[in-house]
Write a protein that holds these residues in place. Sequence first.
Motif, mmCIF file in Angstrom:
data_model
loop_
_atom_site.group_PDB
_atom_site.id
_atom_site.type_symbol
_atom_site.label_atom_id
_atom_site.label_comp_id
_atom_site.label_asym_id
_atom_site.label_seq_id
_atom_site.Cartn_x
_atom_site.Cartn_y
_atom_site.Cartn_z
ATOM 1 N N ALA A 380 0.615 -1.246 -0.181
ATOM 2 C CA ALA A 380 -0.064 0.062 -0.059
ATOM 3 C C ALA A 380 1.036 1.386 0.046
ATOM 4 C CB ALA A 380 -0.847 0.005 1.125
ATOM 5 N N PRO A 381 0.269 2.325 -0.661
ATOM 6 C CA PRO A 381 1.219 3.488 -0.631
ATOM 7 C C PRO A 381 1.851 4.213 0.843
ATOM 8 C CG PRO A 381 -0.909 3.786 -1.849
ATOM 9 C CD PRO A 381 -0.980 2.537 -1.277
ATOM 10 N N GLY A 382 2.796 4.386 0.999
ATOM 11 C CA GLY A 382 3.645 4.979 2.077
ATOM 12 C C GLY A 382 4.298 3.789 2.896
ATOM 13 N N LEU A 383 4.121 2.643 2.588
ATOM 14 C CA LEU A 383 4.793 1.338 3.182
ATOM 15 C C LEU A 383 6.209 1.132 2.474
ATOM 16 C CD1 LEU A 383 1.922 1.189 4.425
ATOM 17 C CD2 LEU A 383 2.396 -1.393 4.588
ATOM 18 N N PHE A 384 7.106 0.473 3.128
ATOM 19 C CA PHE A 384 8.248 0.094 2.665
ATOM 20 C C PHE A 384 7.950 -0.889 1.623
ATOM 21 C CE2 PHE A 384 9.803 1.824 6.391
ATOM 22 C CZ PHE A 384 11.048 2.611 5.993
ATOM 23 N N ALA A 385 8.800 -0.910 0.513
ATOM 24 C CA ALA A 385 8.500 -1.854 -0.403
ATOM 25 C C ALA A 385 9.094 -3.223 -0.298
ATOM 26 C CB ALA A 385 9.108 -1.225 -1.851
ATOM 27 N N ASP A 386 8.472 -3.954 0.483
ATOM 28 C CA ASP A 386 9.018 -5.371 0.737
ATOM 29 C C ASP A 386 7.864 -6.230 0.051
ATOM 30 O OD1 ASP A 386 10.918 -4.337 2.540
ATOM 31 O OD2 ASP A 386 9.901 -5.127 4.260
ATOM 32 N N ILE A 387 8.598 -6.710 -1.296
ATOM 33 C CA ILE A 387 7.523 -7.466 -2.115
ATOM 34 C C ILE A 387 8.117 -8.787 -2.796
ATOM 35 C CG2 ILE A 387 6.342 -7.142 -4.460
ATOM 36 C CD1 ILE A 387 6.455 -4.038 -3.824
ATOM 37 N N ILE A 388 7.155 -9.974 -2.686
ATOM 38 C CA ILE A 388 7.771 -11.098 -3.310
ATOM 39 C C ILE A 388 6.798 -11.549 -4.338
ATOM 40 C CG2 ILE A 388 8.903 -11.821 -0.909
ATOM 41 C CD1 ILE A 388 6.660 -13.823 -0.559
ATOM 42 N N ALA A 389 7.273 -12.388 -5.254
ATOM 43 C CA ALA A 389 6.355 -12.896 -6.205
ATOM 44 C C ALA A 389 6.626 -14.292 -6.510
ATOM 45 C CB ALA A 389 6.482 -12.028 -7.528
ATOM 46 N N MET A 390 5.835 -15.151 -7.002
ATOM 47 C CA MET A 390 5.983 -16.655 -7.381
ATOM 48 C C MET A 390 5.006 -17.025 -8.578
ATOM 49 S SD MET A 390 4.164 -17.445 -3.917
ATOM 50 C CE MET A 390 4.107 -15.848 -3.543
ATOM 51 N N PRO A 391 5.346 -18.037 -9.127
ATOM 52 C CA PRO A 391 4.976 -18.289 -10.704
ATOM 53 C C PRO A 391 3.420 -18.921 -10.254
ATOM 54 C CG PRO A 391 6.501 -19.629 -10.281
ATOM 55 C CD PRO A 391 6.280 -18.643 -9.151
ATOM 56 N N ALA A 392 2.764 -19.218 -8.980
ATOM 57 C CA ALA A 392 1.829 -20.070 -8.819
ATOM 58 C C ALA A 392 1.105 -19.377 -7.436
ATOM 59 C CB ALA A 392 2.046 -21.529 -8.465
ATOM 60 N N ASP A 393 -0.248 -19.781 -7.367
ATOM 61 C CA ASP A 393 -1.256 -18.994 -6.503
ATOM 62 C C ASP A 393 -1.139 -19.664 -5.168
ATOM 63 O OD1 ASP A 393 -3.324 -17.486 -5.218
ATOM 64 O OD2 ASP A 393 -4.717 -18.214 -6.531
ATOM 65 N N PRO A 394 -0.773 -18.818 -4.267
ATOM 66 C CA PRO A 394 -0.670 -19.277 -2.942
ATOM 67 C C PRO A 394 -2.030 -19.728 -2.237
ATOM 68 C CG PRO A 394 0.435 -17.365 -2.827
ATOM 69 C CD PRO A 394 -0.021 -17.793 -4.190
ATOM 70 N N LEU A 395 -2.986 -18.919 -2.777
ATOM 71 C CA LEU A 395 -4.400 -19.155 -2.056
ATOM 72 C C LEU A 395 -4.794 -20.431 -2.569
ATOM 73 C CD1 LEU A 395 -5.801 -15.688 -2.527
ATOM 74 C CD2 LEU A 395 -5.357 -16.413 -0.406
ATOM 75 N N GLN A 396 -4.316 -21.061 -3.689
ATOM 76 C CA GLN A 396 -4.929 -22.128 -4.216
ATOM 77 C C GLN A 396 -4.036 -23.313 -3.527
ATOM 78 O OE1 GLN A 396 -7.588 -22.817 -6.185
ATOM 79 N NE2 GLN A 396 -7.863 -20.378 -5.724
ATOM 80 N N ASP A 397 -2.710 -23.226 -3.547
ATOM 81 C CA ASP A 397 -1.965 -24.138 -2.807
ATOM 82 C C ASP A 397 -0.747 -23.528 -2.111
ATOM 83 O OD1 ASP A 397 -0.371 -26.339 -2.143
ATOM 84 O OD2 ASP A 397 0.467 -26.667 -4.218
ATOM 85 N N ILE A 398 -0.690 -23.507 -0.806
ATOM 86 C CA ILE A 398 0.183 -22.643 -0.057
ATOM 87 C C ILE A 398 1.640 -23.087 -0.358
ATOM 88 C CG2 ILE A 398 0.031 -24.277 2.046
ATOM 89 C CD1 ILE A 398 0.065 -20.550 2.358
ATOM 90 N N GLU A 399 1.813 -24.164 -0.686
ATOM 91 C CA GLU A 399 3.062 -24.677 -1.178
ATOM 92 C C GLU A 399 3.710 -24.195 -2.209
ATOM 93 O OE1 GLU A 399 4.814 -27.092 0.587
ATOM 94 O OE2 GLU A 399 3.377 -28.036 2.082
ATOM 95 N N SER A 400 2.851 -23.176 -2.800
ATOM 96 C CA SER A 400 3.465 -22.371 -3.898
ATOM 97 C C SER A 400 4.618 -21.481 -3.463
ATOM 98 C CB SER A 400 2.513 -21.416 -4.453
ATOM 99 O OG SER A 400 1.499 -22.102 -5.078
ATOM 100 N N LEU A 401 4.573 -21.135 -2.076
ATOM 101 C CA LEU A 401 5.291 -20.307 -1.321
ATOM 102 C C LEU A 401 6.871 -20.770 -1.555
ATOM 103 C CD1 LEU A 401 3.756 -19.410 1.970
ATOM 104 C CD2 LEU A 401 4.174 -17.787 0.049
ATOM 105 N N ARG A 402 7.150 -22.044 -1.791
ATOM 106 C CA ARG A 402 8.394 -22.720 -2.106
ATOM 107 C C ARG A 402 9.052 -22.234 -3.236
ATOM 108 N NH1 ARG A 402 9.912 -27.488 1.089
ATOM 109 N NH2 ARG A 402 8.273 -28.198 2.171
ATOM 110 N N LYS A 403 8.265 -21.723 -4.150
ATOM 111 C CA LYS A 403 8.512 -21.273 -5.554
ATOM 112 C C LYS A 403 8.925 -19.764 -5.678
ATOM 113 C CE LYS A 403 5.675 -24.963 -7.559
ATOM 114 N NZ LYS A 403 4.358 -25.106 -7.851
ATOM 115 N N VAL A 404 8.884 -19.223 -4.561
ATOM 116 C CA VAL A 404 9.186 -17.700 -4.721
ATOM 117 C C VAL A 404 10.548 -17.548 -5.586
ATOM 118 C CG1 VAL A 404 10.147 -15.468 -3.387
ATOM 119 C CG2 VAL A 404 8.143 -16.985 -2.456
ATOM 120 N N ASN A 405 10.325 -16.531 -6.338
ATOM 121 C CA ASN A 405 11.630 -16.186 -7.490
ATOM 122 C C ASN A 405 11.971 -14.744 -7.447
ATOM 123 O OD1 ASN A 405 9.438 -15.340 -8.995
ATOM 124 N ND2 ASN A 405 9.665 -17.222 -10.562
#
Length: 418
Positions: A380-405
């Motif tokens: 959100a605006p005003g917050l520090f830019a601590d941002i991550i991304a991954m190629p699959a949806d962690p809401l569907q499969d929480i194990e997607s977090l292992r794929k953070v790239n």
Amino acid sequence: MHKKLFLLLILFVLPAAAQTIAIRAGNLLDPAKGAVSKDQIILVENGKITAVGASLAIPKDAQVVDLSKEWVMPGLIDAHTHITFQEIPGKAPFEAMYLKESTAFRALRGLHNGQILLNAGFTTMREVGNEADYACNDLKKAAQNGWIEMPTLQCAGKIIGPFGGQSKGVPEEVGSFWLHEYIDADTPDEIRKAIHQNIYYGADVIKLATDNSDYFYTEEEIRAAADEAHNAGRALAVHVYGGRAADNVIRGGADSVEHGFTLTEAQLKLMKEKGTFLVGTDFPAAHLAGLNPSNETLADANKLGNQIIQRLSNANKIGVKMAFGSDTVTEMAGHNRADMVWDYLAVWRAAGVSPADTLKAMTTNGAELLRIGKERGAIAPGLFADIIAMPADPLQDIESLRKVNFVMKNGKIVRAGK
Ligand SMILES: [Zn+2]
């Protein structure tokens, strides 16, 4: 004034315009709502998020980061780490480490583990003690000086506990050997003094350990610690498994119960009522079996592992506020600290916690507990830019977090590889 000279002066006097980074986020995940917004643009400048929206104009000179095929979310928070600590293999007693390892060596281990976890997506962590002589604070200062790339660190300093801390059976003739890692404090006044000492040496959070012996802190002692910590703007985190010691911790006003493996339903309900966080450090059974698993330790580990799953499930059903905490202090063959932390996801799944609630525990809830909700834990605006991304949806499969790239820390890209 000569025109050229004037122009030259302007060039030197005006600060260089900050480079804007524009992130094209194909799927922007908001853990607070458990919802995804499609095709968003995030603008980042001077380490902070300046704007988020679908139809933002990208400034001409901006560096564009294309995450249009990724799931983008705030960086993760681990509310219970010991990155400078590592159990010595071979059944060596816990205290042996104080003899074998210097504070400098401990800090270097913290750097090693911190960078592994940062690259995995953990942009903030709360180091809750066992860091020799304030090694975490040195890591924090080095990162603030820009010497090293690290997650944002909150440090507890020495763990405050009744006589002996978490040590066991140290003979009297070698004295208070445990004071390398703990401060003995057995009265409200001693607790207040110990808190002052930790804050003086850089503590951002106050950590007590209360049920290592048959004696434990009274409600009055916990309340003294909570008052002192809160007056100084710090949260009070207390290591406790359960029983009467936990009653005192909850009633005395601690901000979080750390571990709480044997908390009863009544205690969890009291935590819900009082807004006490559970940082459950929900160990998988394989980790509990430790470095030298035997049939006996494995049976014990499975029993405790099941108990932890049941407790996490109860806390979730009752609606206790939960922040993710790992407490990993071992490495199994071929598994680094990040691999070990990802193993906790299976425990959260087994306890029936939804991916949305798990992500919340790892972001917004953690930020609230760490008292940094206005700085981190969301995009959100005003917050520090601590941002991550991954190629699959962690809401569907929480194990997607292992794929953070992709990992951005304070607006700087620290991992952009696929
Ligand atoms: Zn711990």
